[in-house]
Structure formats: C-alpha cells, structure tokens
Design a protein around this motif. Sequence first.
Motif, mmCIF file in Angstrom:
data_model
loop_
_atom_site.group_PDB
_atom_site.id
_atom_site.type_symbol
_atom_site.label_atom_id
_atom_site.label_comp_id
_atom_site.label_asym_id
_atom_site.label_seq_id
_atom_site.Cartn_x
_atom_site.Cartn_y
_atom_site.Cartn_z
ATOM 1 N N HIS A 128 -38.895 -5.016 -10.581
ATOM 2 C CA HIS A 128 -38.916 -3.907 -9.629
ATOM 3 C C HIS A 128 -38.569 -4.422 -8.232
ATOM 4 O O HIS A 128 -39.437 -4.642 -7.386
ATOM 5 N N ASP A 129 -37.270 -4.574 -8.003
ATOM 6 C CA ASP A 129 -36.792 -5.141 -6.738
ATOM 7 C C ASP A 129 -35.739 -4.244 -6.085
ATOM 8 O O ASP A 129 -34.831 -4.718 -5.410
ATOM 9 N N ARG A 130 -35.868 -2.942 -6.301
ATOM 10 C CA ARG A 130 -34.899 -2.005 -5.726
ATOM 11 C C ARG A 130 -34.805 -2.164 -4.214
ATOM 12 O O ARG A 130 -33.735 -2.004 -3.621
ATOM 13 N N ASN A 131 -35.923 -2.486 -3.564
ATOM 14 C CA ASN A 131 -35.909 -2.644 -2.109
ATOM 15 C C ASN A 131 -35.121 -3.878 -1.669
ATOM 16 O O ASN A 131 -34.835 -4.041 -0.485
ATOM 17 N N LYS A 132 -34.735 -4.736 -2.612
ATOM 18 C CA LYS A 132 -33.923 -5.916 -2.291
ATOM 19 C C LYS A 132 -32.468 -5.757 -2.703
ATOM 20 O O LYS A 132 -31.582 -6.335 -2.071
ATOM 21 N N VAL A 133 -32.223 -4.986 -3.777
ATOM 22 C CA VAL A 133 -30.860 -4.935 -4.336
ATOM 23 C C VAL A 133 -30.220 -3.551 -4.312
ATOM 24 O O VAL A 133 -29.011 -3.432 -4.506
ATOM 25 N N GLY A 134 -31.007 -2.490 -4.091
ATOM 26 C CA GLY A 134 -30.436 -1.157 -3.992
ATOM 27 C C GLY A 134 -30.293 -0.437 -5.320
ATOM 28 O O GLY A 134 -30.921 -0.800 -6.327
ATOM 29 N N ASN A 135 -29.447 0.589 -5.325
ATOM 30 C CA ASN A 135 -29.337 1.510 -6.465
ATOM 31 C C ASN A 135 -28.306 1.118 -7.518
ATOM 32 O O ASN A 135 -28.187 1.803 -8.533
ATOM 33 N N HIS A 136 -27.555 0.044 -7.284
ATOM 34 C CA HIS A 136 -26.460 -0.284 -8.207
ATOM 35 C C HIS A 136 -26.617 -1.671 -8.828
ATOM 36 O O HIS A 136 -25.628 -2.293 -9.213
ATOM 37 N N GLU A 155 -25.153 -11.628 1.129
ATOM 38 C CA GLU A 155 -26.035 -12.226 0.138
ATOM 39 C C GLU A 155 -27.407 -11.581 0.225
ATOM 40 O O GLU A 155 -27.772 -10.971 1.231
ATOM 41 N N VAL A 156 -28.184 -11.738 -0.850
ATOM 42 C CA VAL A 156 -29.538 -11.187 -0.873
ATOM 43 C C VAL A 156 -30.391 -11.794 0.225
ATOM 44 O O VAL A 156 -31.227 -11.137 0.831
ATOM 45 N N ARG A 157 -30.177 -13.073 0.531
ATOM 46 C CA ARG A 157 -31.048 -13.772 1.470
ATOM 47 C C ARG A 157 -30.644 -13.594 2.932
ATOM 48 O O ARG A 157 -31.310 -14.095 3.815
ATOM 49 N N THR A 158 -29.547 -12.924 3.236
ATOM 50 C CA THR A 158 -29.127 -12.744 4.614
ATOM 51 C C THR A 158 -29.314 -11.289 5.030
ATOM 52 O O THR A 158 -29.169 -10.376 4.223
ATOM 53 N N SER A 159 -29.643 -11.064 6.305
ATOM 54 C CA SER A 159 -29.904 -9.708 6.790
ATOM 55 C C SER A 159 -28.631 -9.006 7.222
ATOM 56 O O SER A 159 -28.522 -7.780 7.144
ATOM 57 N N ILE A 160 -27.640 -9.756 7.710
ATOM 58 C CA ILE A 160 -26.369 -9.163 8.121
ATOM 59 C C ILE A 160 -25.226 -10.092 7.707
ATOM 60 O O ILE A 160 -25.323 -11.310 7.872
ATOM 61 N N GLY A 161 -24.195 -9.528 7.137
ATOM 62 C CA GLY A 161 -23.080 -10.351 6.684
ATOM 63 C C GLY A 161 -21.962 -9.484 6.163
ATOM 64 O O GLY A 161 -22.072 -8.252 6.102
ATOM 65 N N LYS A 182 -30.224 -4.247 4.403
ATOM 66 C CA LYS A 182 -29.094 -5.151 4.623
ATOM 67 C C LYS A 182 -28.019 -4.446 5.448
ATOM 68 O O LYS A 182 -27.742 -3.265 5.244
ATOM 69 N N LYS A 183 -27.441 -5.199 6.386
ATOM 70 C CA LYS A 183 -26.412 -4.650 7.264
ATOM 71 C C LYS A 183 -25.060 -5.293 6.976
ATOM 72 O O LYS A 183 -24.991 -6.498 6.761
ATOM 73 N N TYR A 184 -24.014 -4.450 7.023
ATOM 74 C CA TYR A 184 -22.669 -4.984 6.842
ATOM 75 C C TYR A 184 -22.066 -5.238 8.215
ATOM 76 O O TYR A 184 -21.890 -4.316 9.014
ATOM 77 N N GLY A 185 -21.730 -6.500 8.488
ATOM 78 C CA GLY A 185 -21.138 -6.861 9.768
ATOM 79 C C GLY A 185 -21.057 -8.366 9.891
ATOM 80 O O GLY A 185 -21.061 -9.088 8.891
ATOM 81 N N SER A 186 -21.006 -8.858 11.124
ATOM 82 C CA SER A 186 -20.889 -10.294 11.344
ATOM 83 C C SER A 186 -21.433 -10.660 12.715
ATOM 84 O O SER A 186 -21.403 -9.847 13.641
ATOM 85 N N CYS A 187 -21.949 -11.893 12.835
ATOM 86 C CA CYS A 187 -22.503 -12.414 14.091
ATOM 87 C C CYS A 187 -21.646 -13.581 14.577
ATOM 88 O O CYS A 187 -21.127 -14.356 13.778
ATOM 89 N N ARG A 188 -21.545 -13.709 15.895
ATOM 90 C CA ARG A 188 -20.859 -14.849 16.494
ATOM 91 C C ARG A 188 -21.560 -15.266 17.780
ATOM 92 O O ARG A 188 -22.007 -14.418 18.555
ATOM 93 N N LEU A 189 -21.635 -16.591 17.999
ATOM 94 C CA LEU A 189 -22.179 -17.129 19.240
ATOM 95 C C LEU A 189 -21.076 -17.261 20.286
ATOM 96 O O LEU A 189 -19.888 -17.199 19.970
ATOM 97 N N GLN A 238 -21.598 -4.447 -4.312
ATOM 98 C CA GLN A 238 -22.175 -5.661 -3.733
ATOM 99 C C GLN A 238 -21.308 -6.190 -2.593
ATOM 100 O O GLN A 238 -21.815 -6.613 -1.555
ATOM 101 N N MET A 239 -20.000 -6.150 -2.770
ATOM 102 C CA MET A 239 -19.094 -6.679 -1.749
ATOM 103 C C MET A 239 -19.049 -5.778 -0.514
ATOM 104 O O MET A 239 -18.806 -6.248 0.597
ATOM 105 N N LEU A 240 -19.293 -4.499 -0.695
ATOM 106 C CA LEU A 240 -19.266 -3.570 0.422
ATOM 107 C C LEU A 240 -20.577 -3.553 1.206
ATOM 108 O O LEU A 240 -20.573 -3.295 2.404
ATOM 109 N N GLU A 241 -21.685 -3.808 0.513
ATOM 110 C CA GLU A 241 -22.980 -3.595 1.167
ATOM 111 C C GLU A 241 -23.445 -4.781 1.994
ATOM 112 O O GLU A 241 -24.003 -4.601 3.076
ATOM 113 N N SER A 242 -23.314 -5.983 1.521
ATOM 114 C CA SER A 242 -23.803 -7.121 2.299
ATOM 115 C C SER A 242 -23.270 -8.419 1.714
ATOM 116 O O SER A 242 -22.661 -8.434 0.649
#
Length: 549
Positions: free
Chosen positions: A185-193, A223-229, A333-340, A217-221
């Motif tokens: 029961h990990d829907r809150n980690k992986v979503g509906n698909h 990796e499971v362990r990253t918050s934005i990517g 999970k957010k779809y995007g990217s970070c840069r310094l 999976q490719m559209l949403e984020s």
Amino acid sequence: MTTYAAVINKVLNHHAHLLSNIGTDDALPGGPKFGWCKYCKLFSDGIILWALYNKAGDVEDQRKAIVATIVEAMDDLDVNRSNVKVLTMGDALEGGFFSLDLVDEHQDSFDGAYIPGYICIKVTLHHHSLVLLIPSLKPILCGLKEEFILLHDIDITTDCQYVTTRKILQEYLEETLEDQVEIIHDRNKVGNHCLSWYMTTHKDQRVRCKMYNKLVQMLESAEVRTSIGSRMESIVMPVDAKFHKRLYKAKKKGLSRLEVTFYGPKLHKYSYYEHILETLKEHLEECPTFCVPHKAYWRQFAGNISSMVGVHVTKGNETAFAYCHWWNAITTKKYGSCRLKVQKDEAMKLLANYSFNERPIYFLEVTMDGNTIVETKVAKYMRPEGCTAITLVAGQQKSLYPYLYHDDVKCFKDMGIVKVDNIKIQWPKRRLRKSSPPIVDIHLVPMDDEGMFIQVHGSATHKSTFEPGYQVLQKDTLYLVASMAKDTFRGKEYIFATLSSGIKVRCGKLLEQMLLSWLDDYPKAEAPWMPFTAGEKRKTGGQWDIQVE
C-alpha cells in the motif's frame, strides 16, 4: 544541490495551489483488452549491494574506497562512477543479512575500535540482457564478496505493450490470486498507475513484483527518492537504444514495465528467473488492460496543465533556480529541474522559455538567511496574447538550454507528445545559450484573488472518491481547503473537503473542528482558503485520525 532542492520543495509545497495537479485522474482513454502483449527479452537495469564498513573508523574514506572497488570490479559492464549511488547506511547486525562469521572476518581487518555497519549502494546497469549478464556478473560478485560487498537484490525486468491502472490490477490480483499476493500500500509514493506486491516463488523465495505505466513514470517525476526532477528527455533521446526503440514501437498502444526484485546474496541461473517471470505473465493473462496511444494519454494529461511555477532562491551570494511544470498531489512529486548559480536575470529568461502559452506563470522569489527562509515574494506573469511559441523541458544531463543536437534525437510530437490546447513541448533546432534572448517575452500581470474563497456546497458528489485524511495527507505538508460539503457516508455524517491540489478528503474530527472554527471567523461566503499542515497519524477512541495545525 540537496539543500537547495529541499528548500525549493518546501516552498513549492507551501504554494501547491499554484501548481498544476496531474495525479488525480486514473481513467484511461482507449479500448479495453485482456493481458499484455509483445514482452521483450528479460533484462536487468540495476542491482543493490550491501557493503560492510567500520562505523568507528573514517566513514568517508571507507565509503569512497567501497564505491571505487565496485566501479573497478564492474568496468566490463560499462559501470562508471555516475552509475554507483550510495542510498543508506545502517547497523550490520540488524536483520541477519550478514553472517556473524563474515562480520568477525571483517573486524579482523581493523586494529582498534570496531562497530559493524553496512552501506547500501545502487548500481545502474543500462538494461543489460539477462542471459548475457548472469555469466558476467557471477565472477564479479564472487570478487566483491572477498571485499565484504554482497548482492542484496537484483531487478529482473521486461517491457510489454498495453497499460492498466493500479486500481484495476489490484482488484484483479485480489480476486484471482487471493492470499498468494500481499499488496504493498504505497499509492502515496507511486500514484495511480503503478502497483507493487509480494509473492513467494516455487523455491520459497520472497520476491517483490511491480507493474507500471512507463510513459506515466517518465512524465511524472525522475525517481521515487527525489522530490523534483525530469525524465521527458528520455522520451526523445536514444540514451538506451533498445528501450527507445521499444518505446517508439509502443506509441500506438502504450508501454508497461513488469519488474521483479529477487532478494538475497545468491545469483541464480537464468532459467530460474525466466521461470518466475513466465509464471507471473500467466497470472496476468486475464487482467483488464487498455490500448492507450501516447498521443491520447498526453492529450488527457496536458488537459490538467493550468500554470507553471519558477522558484529563485537567494542566500547571500549564492543563488538557485527551479522550474516546476506540474506535480502529482498524491505522491507530492514535482516535474521540473533545479540549478545552482542562476542569477535573477537568467532566471527570468528561463521562466519565459519554460512557461506555457495562455497560462499563468508564477515566480517565487525566496530570500534566505542561513537555513531560514525570511521572505517569499510571489509575482504573476503571462506570455503575450495569441502567443504560439514552444515550451522547453530540460535536456541531456538536465541542461536548461536543450536543442536537437543529433539526427537520432526525435521530435516530441513523433513520440506522441503533440500540441494540445496551445501547449507545444519542443526543443529548438539551433543551440540555445545563456546569452541567447528568451524564446518569448513575458509580462507582469496583477495577482488575481478571485475564487480564493472556500466554496460551501449543500452536498458532496461522488462521495466514494473522497478518502480519509490519515490515508492521503502527508506529514509536514501544507494544504489549502478550497471547497467543502456536509454529507453522510455509510450512515455517518462527515465534512467532505476538496483541497487546492485536487485531493479529496473525508475529514476526521481534528480537521473538521479546525475547518468549522475557521468558517466561524468569517461570513459564510467569504472565508478564504484554509491552510493547514498535516501531522502524525494517531488512533483515538478506536478511530484513526491525523493531527493538523
């Protein structure tokens, strides 16, 4: 980057009402089928290794030495430093994975104090054919064992055509296999698909199975362990030629991935893994599936895109920028990217390049003092009326200045990511640089507060789609209540609340009390969206609830 990524994730969570939520819809466009088809040959895209180390010694030196040992040992498999990632560290004596004899032998290699610990390391394997991988991997693992590095688990994978949803697959497994499966029961980690479950093989080995929609999976984020990517670049770039070919061939039907994780230090023969996967395929033959072209799914997906958000962080002389195109409110999970090292003038250019036509662009300017956020300014921008310019997504190596650098890189529309409601994801043919002008100019517009009041309805529609707060709300996450209704469910009265992120909550007593108190402080039709932060799940009077503040 980790520190800034955490800050940016926190800021985005606090402004979740500005993000486009793509995670609530699990309906599939397309005709129903039964089972999956055109399974590819078995391959492995990763293994997990556990390595012993001395917690009383120089941890960093040992970590570096262990990683270097793995990279050197796996050189023939084209493994380099970027493919080896330390995940966690822990107590080697817990769980019984390492034998006491092996721990004692490891201790003998140290003088002085010794505390046995382990380092968990993920090795990415670039989709190696399993039939070729096993004879190559076996001597490598034997050599690593002499360095106190053991195989913990290996993923055996196959891709196939057609797709389904988590709900449909779970109902099918529970009906057909009953007590043979243990649903995770990990829907809150992986979503509906995506759905994972445990099973036991004919040799009493416990395995973890997972089936998921690869395009989602490719559209949403990332990796499971990253918050934005971001991972959309993999849709058009042939980084893995075999996978890219499968994805292209499946663009009219949809692509799923079946993955089985085998635990333990023993590497089995190919025939063993093949037998387990074939048995699993037979179990899934009658599962309802759908023929969903990438184009059809993208059209449904893009219909949920209502805005984009850019974040610029300033901390003394340090700066960082992130864009977020959408998020999944279920997984956060957010779809995007970070840069310094992105100054504000460059951030404004990127904001323009990554924005959507006819949709608001929110720019969050964050000022920090040390590790504390002291101010967040919110501004709203728009592209010019009638604009039909393209929207960028991050490119190779997550570059924020992507372009069609090679003939083998396909256009997004060729992979089903077509123009939808004036949203056109595309990379330019000519190279973009920091000094290049923006793709389009954007202009500042007034913030619009219309619709930011709680809508109170007389009854709740589709009450079964509302879930208990303790099941769907994430600890330490800020939410906003946008609408509510009092109604009954299974003979009991509840408040049904819809959050700004799209999450539908059947309120427990604690959230209900907070919401009613909030409404009492305002005229009924003028109560603004109520913010609250979810806390710990707890049981009171035999009922589960979640703390809120």
